[in-house]
Every structure is written in structure tokens, then in C-alpha cells.
Design an enzyme around this catalytic site. Structure first.
Site: not given
Lengths: 227, 206
Positions: A1, A87, A222, A227
């Protein structure tokens, strides 16, 4: 985001502020890509509290354009930091599409290159894969071919470290350069900052998009975010 | 991967000082939403009362807009972008795809801050993190009370940097820039900007 905000102490009325922000975002935050995914939460906001004692700026103020330009350049710097932190990214890549008949076409082509997983993988692998760049240009979602003439297109890598020759031509006037200097290509692609230059030769509009390479690390990050 | 590790992005891109616009204060803390105890809640407030503030925003064009996006758009519509004096940011939970309950949570966060600020419709919200989970309202609410009641607000560099850290998720460094500019008559003004993001990045905001 993507989240962000810009705050200023100028007095700017809300209509002018919205116009200023929308214009700035069009050429900054809306011109970045890490992975081609759009979030449910992306937001950029701007506040102007008027703590500086000066007349309120509106769209007709003499300084409106000046401040708008300053906010746009500022927003570009802020947006580029997001790409630099992509990332798993090891490279910051400027995709510069110039001499387009239409700005929106330059933007679509820049975005198409910036979102191509294969282009981004090649950049990570330091492979001068001009075929993937041309492919991404070819499937960009242009409404027509006004801005894209196959016989006029030039594609180059640009060295960002001041070394010479600065430009390594991959495609000249639509013709692939099959005898690319691979050692020079390797030198340029080893840099952490790269530029891909696309000269469409069909007009005067230009758009810069900022993207990064795609590394193994992206999947690692990712694969278990939730989790 | 090895190239990535050799770049010390924090050292390269995080400033060690800054210049900040007049009339703003910021505060942040670790509310406990993030599992690792990192900063995850921040508030910016406008303390300048010489004029009404103006606000503007652009939002995701994703059809599934998160509750804070919908809520902030509503605030800007109602207020016409005038008198917005606070922004609340939280990380760890995006409050997205949480339906009516998510909207209620967003409204409750804003109402709590509006009470401290003293005006209705004066707070915008931003959330980032996992999609499909509700905000942990007990932690967020306690955190907001703590920030205001214990007056954690400041305008120094460290506070701005901590605010930038409080909205990070997978970011490897906080994104903070600031600069002074001049108008045509030489009047100086200041911009400060904070952003976050490292993945799920290809915005098309309007």
C-alpha cells in the site's frame, strides 16, 4: 500500500490545494510501480494550515503555478523513495519516454515497461534484453498508433554515473542494434540506478515512470505476509 | 539478493535533520497492533489557529476501497476540505474489506480524535497492513488517549521521523523529506512529506 502526505504552512484555498495535489500526483505517485498491484488503501493527502503570513493562494494567484511546480518536484522525490524501497529491489530504474505525440501515450508506454515482470527480471539479472522492452511497448494499451511509429522508435540504456559513452543504443529508428557492446551493457546494468530511454520521435510530450527490478527476495517477502 | 544486502538504504535515504512547517505537531507510539512491538500509530495535528486549514487528497481507484479511504473521502466532501486539523495513521491492519463494522471502527477512531481536536469532521484516516482483519480498537483507542492525555506531541526532528516509522510495513526505511521554498516576493514556506510503501505499489489515485 502507498500512503503519504504533504504538509505546508502556506495558506492555500481547498480548491487550489486539490488542483495542486492532483497535478503533482499525476506526475509523481501515479508514475511509480514496484509490482503492478494497486492497493485498497492508497491515499495521498495534503494539508495547508496558513501559518505563514501571506495572502491566500488560489488558482488565479500569481504564485499558484510556481508553488504547484515546487509541490510536484517535491512529490516526485517522495514517490521515488517508495520505489527505492521496493520489496527486494536492488535497482532503481527511471523509464523515460520522450517525444511522444500525446502525454497519455507516453505514460501508458512507460507504465507498460515498468510493470513488465520480464523486463524487471532482466534488469535484476543485468541482461540487456531489449526484446522484452520492445514487447512491453508493443502491448501497451494505446487507443491508436498516433504516438507509436515502429520506424521512428529509439530505445537506449543511459548510464547514470557520468561514465562514457553515456547512451547505449539498443534500437535505432526501429532497427535493433544486433552488435551491442555487451561489456558496456554489463557496466551500465551493474549500476544501482538505471535509465531506460524510449524516444518515440512522434511529438514533444514526455513522461517519466520509476520502477525497480524484480528479485527472488520479492517472493520471499510476500509468500507469508498475512500469516 | 546479495546486491540488495550491500545497499544500506537506511543510511542512504533517511535524513538526519529537517526543516518543518510551522503550526504542526506529531506524535506516535507502539499500540501493540504490530506483532514486533514497533511503532504503529501516529497522529498529526494542526495547531495553527490564525486561519482555517485546507485539505485535499487523492485515493485509490480500486473498487474495493478500504474503510479509512471511504471515511476520509466523506470527511472531505462534508467539510469541503476546510478545517481538517488531524490525520491518524496506523500500520499493521489495513481495515480493508471489513464492511460496516470496519466503517464503524474508522468513524470511532476519528470521533475520538475529533473530541481532542475540538471540531467535527476534522480528522482524516490512513491505514495499512493486512487486508480482511478488523482494527484492534482497544489498542488503537488506548493509544490515541495516551498520545493526547500524556501530550506526546512535538515538532522536533525525532518526532517526525518516528511518525514516518509508524506507518511502515515491509518498508526497510522511513520516508521523510522536508525543504524550504520561496514565493515570488521572497516569502519562505516549508513542505514536509512522509510516505510509505514497498509492495503492492502501482497506484492510480484520483
Amino acid at each position: 500500500t502507498l500512503l503519504g502526505f504533504v504538509l505546508t504552512d502556506l495558506p492555500i484555498n481547498s480548491s487550489a490545494l486539490q488542483s495542486m495535489l492532483t497535478g503533482a500526483v499525476t506526475r509523481s505517485f501515479n508514475c511509480i510501480s514496484v509490482d503492478g498491484d494497486m492497493s485498497t488503501n492508497d491515499t495521498i493527502c495534503m494539508l495547508a494550515n496558513g501559518a505563514i503570513d501571506t495572502p491566500v493562494i488560489d488558482e488565479s494567484s500569481p504564485d499558484f503555478q510556481k508553488v504547484s511546480s515546487q509541490v510536484t518536484e517535491f512529490a516526485k522525490n517522495l514517490a521515488q523513495l517508495v520505489v527505492r524501497d521496493g520489496e527486494g529491489a536492488t535497482k532503481f530504474v527511471t523509464v523515460n519516454v520522450k517525444n511522444s505525440a500525446e502525454f497519455k501515450d507516453a505514460r501508458l508506454i512507460a507504465e507498460s515497461i515498468s510493470n513488465s515482470m520480464l523486463v524487471k527480471s532482466a534488469l535484476y539479472g543485468q541482461d540487456a534484453n531489449w526484446g522484452r522492452i520492445l514487447c512491453a511497448i508493443g502491448y501497451s494499451k494505446l487507443e491508436n498508433c498516433k504516438s507509436l511509429d515502429e520506424s521512428k522508435i529509439n530505445v537506449s540504456f543511459i548510464a547514470t554515473d557520468g561514465s562514457s559513452p553515456q547512451e547505449l543504443k539498443l534500437i535505432a529508428n526501429g532497427v535493433p542494434q544486433l552488435d551491442i557492446d555487451e561489456s558496456r551493457a554489463s557496466e551500465i546494468l551493474a549500476l544501482s540506478d538505471l535509465e531506460v530511454l524510449v524516444d518515440l520521435g512522434t511529438g514533444t510530450e514526455e513522461c517519466q515512470f520509476w520502477t525497480c527490478d524484480l528479485s527472488h527476495e520479492y517472493v520471499t517477502i510476500n509468500g507469508d505476509y498475512r500469516s | 539478493s546479495s546486491a540488495s544486502k550491500t545497499l544500506d538504504k537506511y543510511a542512504l535515504f533517511v535524513p538526519k535533520s529537517g526543516v518543518f512547517p510551522k503550526g504542526y505537531e506529531v506524535a506516535s507510539l507502539a499500540s501493540g497492533v504490530k506483532k514486533n512491538g514497533a511503532l504503529d500509530l501516529g497522529v498529526i495535528r494542526n495547531v495553527n489557529k490564525s486561519r482555517k486549514s485546507s485539505a485535499a487528497a487523492v485515493f485509490t481507484t480500486n473498487r474495493f476501497k478500504a474503510a479509512p479511504v471511504q471515511f476520509s473521502r466523506k470527511v472531505l466532501d462534508i467539510s469541503s476540505g476546510e478545517g481538517v486539523d488531524a490525520i491518524v495513521v496506523n500500520s499493521g491492519c489495513a481495515n480493508a474489506v471489513t464492511g460496516e463494522l470496519g466503517m464503524q471502527d474508522a468513524e470511532n477512531v476519528a470521533s475520538q480524535v475529533n473530541k481532542y481536536v475540538g471540531e467535527q469532521n476534522s480528522t482524516l484516516l490512513m491505514s495499512t497492513g493486512v487486508i480482511g482483519q478488523r482494527l484492534q480498537m482497544d489498542k488503537i483507542s488506548t493509544g490515541i488517549d495516551k498520545l493526547f492525555i500524556e501530550n506526546k506531541f512535538s515538532s522536533d526532528f525525532g518526532s517526525w521521523l518516528n511518525l514516518a516509522k509508524s506507518i511502515c510495513t515491509t518498508d526497510t526505511f522511513p520516508k521523510l523529506i522536508s525543504s524550504k521554498f520561496s514565493l515570488s516576493d521572497g516569502t519562505e514556506y516549508t513542505l514536509v512529506g512522509i510516505s510509505k510503501g514497498a509492495g503492492m505499489i502501482c497506484p492510480n489515485m484520483a
